[in-house]
Design a protein around this motif. Structure first.
Motif, mmCIF file in Angstrom:
data_model
loop_
_atom_site.group_PDB
_atom_site.id
_atom_site.type_symbol
_atom_site.label_atom_id
_atom_site.label_comp_id
_atom_site.label_asym_id
_atom_site.label_seq_id
_atom_site.Cartn_x
_atom_site.Cartn_y
_atom_site.Cartn_z
ATOM 1 N N THR A 141 34.568 54.413 -26.669
ATOM 2 C CA THR A 141 35.249 55.391 -25.827
ATOM 3 C C THR A 141 35.623 54.754 -24.491
ATOM 4 O O THR A 141 36.733 54.934 -23.992
ATOM 5 N N GLU A 196 43.838 52.578 -22.016
ATOM 6 C CA GLU A 196 44.782 53.578 -21.527
ATOM 7 C C GLU A 196 45.079 53.356 -20.038
ATOM 8 O O GLU A 196 46.242 53.426 -19.617
ATOM 9 N N ALA A 230 44.916 50.988 -32.038
ATOM 10 C CA ALA A 230 45.807 51.584 -33.038
ATOM 11 C C ALA A 230 45.026 52.375 -34.086
ATOM 12 O O ALA A 230 45.600 53.209 -34.786
ATOM 13 N N LEU A 231 43.724 52.125 -34.176
ATOM 14 C CA LEU A 231 42.877 52.882 -35.091
ATOM 15 C C LEU A 231 42.533 54.220 -34.456
ATOM 16 O O LEU A 231 42.488 54.356 -33.238
ATOM 17 N N ASP A 232 42.266 55.218 -35.284
ATOM 18 C CA ASP A 232 41.795 56.494 -34.764
ATOM 19 C C ASP A 232 40.405 56.307 -34.174
ATOM 20 O O ASP A 232 39.652 55.419 -34.593
ATOM 21 N N ALA A 233 40.056 57.149 -33.209
ATOM 22 C CA ALA A 233 38.718 57.100 -32.608
ATOM 23 C C ALA A 233 37.678 57.223 -33.719
ATOM 24 O O ALA A 233 37.811 58.050 -34.621
ATOM 25 N N ARG A 252 38.574 52.401 -25.081
ATOM 26 C CA ARG A 252 39.827 53.140 -25.277
ATOM 27 C C ARG A 252 40.356 53.617 -23.921
ATOM 28 O O ARG A 252 41.541 53.509 -23.630
ATOM 29 N N GLU A 262 37.111 54.986 -36.020
ATOM 30 C CA GLU A 262 37.423 54.081 -37.121
ATOM 31 C C GLU A 262 37.115 52.645 -36.713
ATOM 32 O O GLU A 262 37.076 52.319 -35.526
ATOM 33 N N SER A 263 36.924 51.804 -37.716
ATOM 34 C CA SER A 263 36.638 50.395 -37.451
ATOM 35 C C SER A 263 37.417 49.530 -38.432
ATOM 36 O O SER A 263 37.988 50.023 -39.396
#
Length: 97
Positions: free
Chosen positions: A77, A84, A22-25, A80, A27-28
């Motif tokens: 990455t 997906e 849910a965080l942007d790429a 993520r 972000e932590s």
């Protein structure tokens, strides 16, 4: 249908990856904030993070703020993409594709 990723498929790890996704790429989130969002004990969260880190799905960064240690969690990455793929497989399984 491809097999569901067993690393992500465990309920607790799925919840962790979903929160981080849910965080942007790039972000932590801090460990205590993740613990609060997931309502998990520190030990349980750490155990599941280790498995996700071993799979290179999560990056754990330890640093200090002054003298206080701070741990940040972020989805890589690869993590993520795995999430997906996992959600795509679920959609296929459910007949949404």
């Amino acid at each position: 249908m491809d097999e569901l990723d067993p690393v992500i498929h465990a309920q607790s790890r799925l919840r962790i990856v979903a929160v981080l996704a849910a965080l942007d790429a790039g972000e932590s989130v801090t460990f205590p904030r993740a613990q609060e969002l997931l309502d998990m004990t520190a030990g349980n969260l750490s155990t599941h993070l280790r498995k996700l880190e071993d799979a290179a799905y999560v990056e754990v960064t330890k640093t200090h703020s002054g003298r206080t240690p701070v741990t940040y969690l972020a989805l890589t990455t690869r993590g993520r993409r795995a999430f997906e793929d996992y959600t795509d497989s679920l959609r296929t399984l459910l007949g949404e594709r």
